[in-house]
Write a protein that holds these residues in place. Structure first.
Motif, PDB file in Angstrom:
ATOM      1  N   ILE A  28       0.809  -1.211  -0.140  1.00 39.69           N
ATOM      2  CA  ILE A  28       0.203   0.070   0.212  1.00 39.69           C
ATOM      3  C   ILE A  28       1.060   1.194  -0.054  1.00 39.69           C
ATOM      4  CG2 ILE A  28      -1.748   1.426   1.325  1.00 39.69           C
ATOM      5  CD1 ILE A  28      -3.075  -1.251   0.404  1.00 39.69           C
ATOM      6  N   LEU A  29       0.381   2.110  -0.818  1.00 40.45           N
ATOM      7  CA  LEU A  29       0.979   3.353  -0.987  1.00 40.45           C
ATOM      8  C   LEU A  29       0.553   4.572  -0.096  1.00 40.45           C
ATOM      9  CD1 LEU A  29       2.178   3.322  -4.716  1.00 40.45           C
ATOM     10  CD2 LEU A  29       3.465   2.394  -2.981  1.00 40.45           C
ATOM     11  N   GLY A  30       1.230   5.307   0.811  1.00 40.67           N
ATOM     12  CA  GLY A  30       0.438   6.425   1.231  1.00 40.67           C
ATOM     13  C   GLY A  30       1.347   7.602   0.657  1.00 40.67           C
ATOM     14  N   TRP A  34       8.076   8.315   3.735  1.00 37.92           N
ATOM     15  CA  TRP A  34       9.087   7.333   4.521  1.00 37.92           C
ATOM     16  C   TRP A  34       9.348   6.124   3.505  1.00 37.92           C
ATOM     17  CZ3 TRP A  34      10.963   7.883   9.271  1.00 37.92           C
ATOM     18  CH2 TRP A  34      11.691   6.745   9.715  1.00 37.92           C
ATOM     19  N   MET A 103       2.445  16.075   1.751  1.00 36.63           N
ATOM     20  CA  MET A 103       2.336  14.744   1.092  1.00 36.63           C
ATOM     21  C   MET A 103       2.112  13.700   2.324  1.00 36.63           C
ATOM     22  SD  MET A 103       5.007  15.473  -1.580  1.00 36.63           S
ATOM     23  CE  MET A 103       6.483  15.997  -0.791  1.00 36.63           C
ATOM     24  N   THR A 105       0.998  11.293   4.733  1.00 32.28           N
ATOM     25  CA  THR A 105      -0.477  10.655   5.236  1.00 32.28           C
ATOM     26  C   THR A 105      -0.644  10.250   6.778  1.00 32.28           C
ATOM     27  OG1 THR A 105      -0.123   8.604   4.607  1.00 32.28           O
ATOM     28  CG2 THR A 105      -0.783  10.283   2.926  1.00 32.28           C
ATOM     29  N   LEU A 153      -5.397   0.444   6.621  1.00 34.32           N
ATOM     30  CA  LEU A 153      -5.982   1.334   7.469  1.00 34.32           C
ATOM     31  C   LEU A 153      -6.797   2.344   6.469  1.00 34.32           C
ATOM     32  CD1 LEU A 153      -4.191   3.344  10.348  1.00 34.32           C
ATOM     33  CD2 LEU A 153      -5.868   4.374   9.014  1.00 34.32           C
ATOM     34  N   ARG A 171      12.576  18.970  20.954  1.00 34.50           N
ATOM     35  CA  ARG A 171      13.287  18.750  20.040  1.00 34.50           C
ATOM     36  C   ARG A 171      14.882  19.282  19.998  1.00 34.50           C
ATOM     37  NH1 ARG A 171       8.520  17.636  17.563  1.00 34.50           N
ATOM     38  NH2 ARG A 171       8.321  16.413  15.635  1.00 34.50           N
TER      39      ARG A 171
HETATM   40  C1  LIG Z   1      12.668  12.924   7.102  1.00 37.36           C
HETATM   41  C2  LIG Z   1      11.614  12.514   7.955  1.00 37.36           C
HETATM   42  C3  LIG Z   1      11.208  12.990   9.045  1.00 37.36           C
HETATM   43  C4  LIG Z   1      10.169  12.844  10.211  1.00 37.36           C
HETATM   44  N1  LIG Z   1       9.844  13.519  11.206  1.00 37.36           N
HETATM   45  C5  LIG Z   1       8.582  13.125  11.789  1.00 37.36           C
HETATM   46  C6  LIG Z   1       8.597  13.794  13.120  1.00 37.36           C
HETATM   47  O1  LIG Z   1       9.193  14.536  13.377  1.00 37.36           O
HETATM   48  N2  LIG Z   1       7.474  13.413  13.672  1.00 37.36           N
HETATM   49  C7  LIG Z   1       6.395  12.470  13.299  1.00 37.36           C
HETATM   50  O2  LIG Z   1       5.374  12.100  13.854  1.00 37.36           O
HETATM   51  N3  LIG Z   1       6.830  11.835  11.937  1.00 37.36           N
HETATM   52  C8  LIG Z   1       8.031  12.164  11.128  1.00 37.36           C
HETATM   53  N4  LIG Z   1       8.112  11.603  10.115  1.00 37.36           N
HETATM   54  C9  LIG Z   1       7.078  10.499   9.632  1.00 37.36           C
HETATM   55  C10 LIG Z   1       5.910  11.091   8.829  1.00 37.36           C
HETATM   56  O3  LIG Z   1       5.424  12.235   9.436  1.00 37.36           O
HETATM   57  C11 LIG Z   1       5.181   9.934   8.179  1.00 37.36           C
HETATM   58  O4  LIG Z   1       4.518   9.349   9.232  1.00 37.36           O
HETATM   59  C12 LIG Z   1       5.815   9.170   7.274  1.00 37.36           C
HETATM   60  O5  LIG Z   1       6.435   9.619   6.337  1.00 37.36           O
HETATM   61  C13 LIG Z   1       4.700   7.951   6.733  1.00 37.36           C
HETATM   62  O6  LIG Z   1       3.768   8.649   5.990  1.00 37.36           O
HETATM   63  P1  LIG Z   1       3.638   8.534   4.468  1.00 37.36           P
HETATM   64  O7  LIG Z   1       2.457   9.120   3.925  1.00 37.36           O
HETATM   65  O8  LIG Z   1       4.737   9.102   3.994  1.00 37.36           O
HETATM   66  O9  LIG Z   1       3.620   6.899   4.386  1.00 37.36           O
HETATM   67  P2  LIG Z   1       4.332   6.003   3.463  1.00 37.36           P
HETATM   68  O10 LIG Z   1       6.007   6.180   3.237  1.00 37.36           O
HETATM   69  O11 LIG Z   1       3.907   6.096   1.863  1.00 37.36           O
HETATM   70  O12 LIG Z   1       4.028   4.522   3.922  1.00 37.36           O
HETATM   71  C14 LIG Z   1       4.763   4.154   5.116  1.00 37.36           C
HETATM   72  C15 LIG Z   1       4.354   2.658   5.559  1.00 37.36           C
HETATM   73  O13 LIG Z   1       3.111   2.378   5.926  1.00 37.36           O
HETATM   74  C16 LIG Z   1       2.278   1.656   4.924  1.00 37.36           C
HETATM   75  N5  LIG Z   1       0.991   2.338   4.703  1.00 37.36           N
HETATM   76  C17 LIG Z   1       0.912   3.576   4.389  1.00 37.36           C
HETATM   77  N6  LIG Z   1      -0.733   3.942   4.240  1.00 37.36           N
HETATM   78  C18 LIG Z   1      -1.258   2.712   4.468  1.00 37.36           C
HETATM   79  C19 LIG Z   1      -2.611   2.561   4.728  1.00 37.36           C
HETATM   80  N7  LIG Z   1      -3.514   3.421   4.352  1.00 37.36           N
HETATM   81  N8  LIG Z   1      -3.071   1.286   5.399  1.00 37.36           N
HETATM   82  C20 LIG Z   1      -1.921   0.424   5.495  1.00 37.36           C
HETATM   83  N9  LIG Z   1      -0.602   0.573   5.340  1.00 37.36           N
HETATM   84  C21 LIG Z   1      -0.446   1.844   4.812  1.00 37.36           C
HETATM   85  C22 LIG Z   1       3.218   1.674   3.779  1.00 37.36           C
HETATM   86  O14 LIG Z   1       3.024   0.531   2.964  1.00 37.36           O
HETATM   87  C23 LIG Z   1       4.505   1.770   4.368  1.00 37.36           C
HETATM   88  O15 LIG Z   1       4.744   0.549   4.762  1.00 37.36           O
HETATM   89  C24 LIG Z   1       9.122  11.824   9.483  1.00 37.36           C
HETATM   90  C25 LIG Z   1       9.381  11.104   8.148  1.00 37.36           C
HETATM   91  C26 LIG Z   1      10.505  11.373   7.448  1.00 37.36           C
HETATM   92  C27 LIG Z   1      10.995  10.835   6.138  1.00 37.36           C
END
Ligand SMILES: Cc1cc2nc3c(=O)[nH]c(=O)nc-3n(C[C@H](O)[C@H](O)[C@H](O)COP(=O)(O)OP(=O)(O)OC[C@H]3O[C@@H](n4cnc5c(N)ncnc54)[C@H](O)[C@@H]3O)c2cc1C
Length: 262
Positions: A28-30, A34, A103, A105, A153, A171
């Motif tokens: 699944i892509l969010g 990450w 971006m 999610t 989810l 932080r």
């Molecule tokens: C450089 C960096 C700094 C960050 N700093 C913080 C911070 O300070 N505080 C904080 O709270 N967070 C932080 N994060 C986390 C960020 O806020 C997101 O939580 C994270 O990027 C995941 O969200 P995404 O939409 O990018 O998910 P993705 O990268 O697209 O997916 C992440 C994982 O979740 C799975 N997934 C996604 N959506 C679903 C769904 N609907 N159902 C089932 N599986 C799913 C995907 O398969 C994958 O395994 C940081 C992330 C990065 C990359």
């Protein structure tokens, strides 16, 4: 960077579910923020963007947040702020930058069960329920105690209730991961306190919270802070030692209580 062999814009949750379980290497892509940090190779990436899950909705007794809602929507939502105060806005406003939050999610943030998660820490004090396509509806605190499995989810649901809230984090530098995160809520005489980035996953401290009357005095706040150090347990990592986190926990929780009682 990760690699996909194929891409599917899902037309329904059932189609996304069928594809996810057809092959262990489908994913699944969010928002991909990450995932793009990794180098894994997947077969089909399943996009949920066309399923109308990018909304924050008032259902009458709940506010629902779809899995594809981005963190910036959470930050700027009047619906969330009117119902739950500043806790959700303040939990996301320090995460990297606005373009990033446009971006990343909610679904990716919660499903990943990150131990450093600001978002999860804040959602914990609001009685949030997680809607999973296969796993049904479960409390966020139970969901956080499980390991990431193969499910989708779909959305989060937060019951509407009169609540005062506060969110505090520390932080080492702006936009870094938190060294410690604290969320608090007060509904009537009932307090909830959650601490995240301990450095393990966010957890509620019911024993410590139960010691607080609606408007606590300094001695009651001190007793609560001492109790939660014992109740939750803290650890060390590259961002801070156990002793430093214990000190921060007392400071952040005291400030949170004072902000709510102000
Ligand atoms: C450089 C960096 C700094 C960050 N700093 C913080 C911070 O300070 N505080 C904080 O709270 N967070 C932080 N994060 C986390 C960020 O806020 C997101 O939580 C994270 O990027 C995941 O969200 P995404 O939409 O990018 O998910 P993705 O990268 O697209 O997916 C992440 C994982 O979740 C799975 N997934 C996604 N959506 C679903 C769904 N609907 N159902 C089932 N599986 C799913 C995907 O398969 C994958 O395994 C940081 C992330 C990065 C990359």
């Amino acid at each position: 960077m990760f690699e996909l062999k194929d891409f599917c814009a899902a037309r329904s949750l059932d189609q996304a579910d069928e594809l996810l379980h057809r092959d262990k290497k489908n994913v699944i892509l969010g928002g991909l923020l990450w995932m793009r940090m990794g180098t894994r190779q997947y077969n089909t990436g399943i996009d949920l963007a066309g399923l109308g899950l990018d909304r924050i909705t008032d259902t009458g007794d709940h506010i629902e947040i779809g899995a594809m809602t981005c963190l910036r929507q959470v930050e700027t939502s009047a619906l969330l702020e009117d119902n739950f105060g500043p806790v959700l806005r303040d939990s996301v406003s320090h995460i990297v930058g606005v373009q990033f939050r446009n971006m990343a999610t909610v679904g990716g943030s919660v499903f990943s069960r990150f131990s450093f998660s600001d978002v999860v820490t804040a959602l914990m004090v609001l009685d949030t329920r997680v809607h999973l396509h296969r796993g049904g509806i479960i409390p966020l605190s139970d969901f956080m105690a499980t390991s990431p499995g193969r499910d989708i989810l779909v959305k989060l649901a937060i019951p509407k209730h009169k609540v005062d809230t506060a969110y505090m984090s520390h932080r080492k530098s702006a936009t870094d991961f938190p060294v410690l995160a604290a969320a608090l809520s007060r509904s009537g005489n009932t307090w909830k306190i959650a601490l995240g980035a301990r450095p393990s996953r966010a957890k509620l401290a019911p024993e410590a919270a139960a010691l607080l009357p609606a408007t606590p005095g300094p001695a009651q706040i001190d007793t609560t802070c001492t109790t939660l150090i014992r109740e939750l347990g803290f650890g060390s990592n590259q961002r801070g030692s156990k002793a430093y986190r214990e000190h921060l926990a007392k400071v952040l929780v005291k400030r949170g209580i004072q902000a709510i009682c102000r």
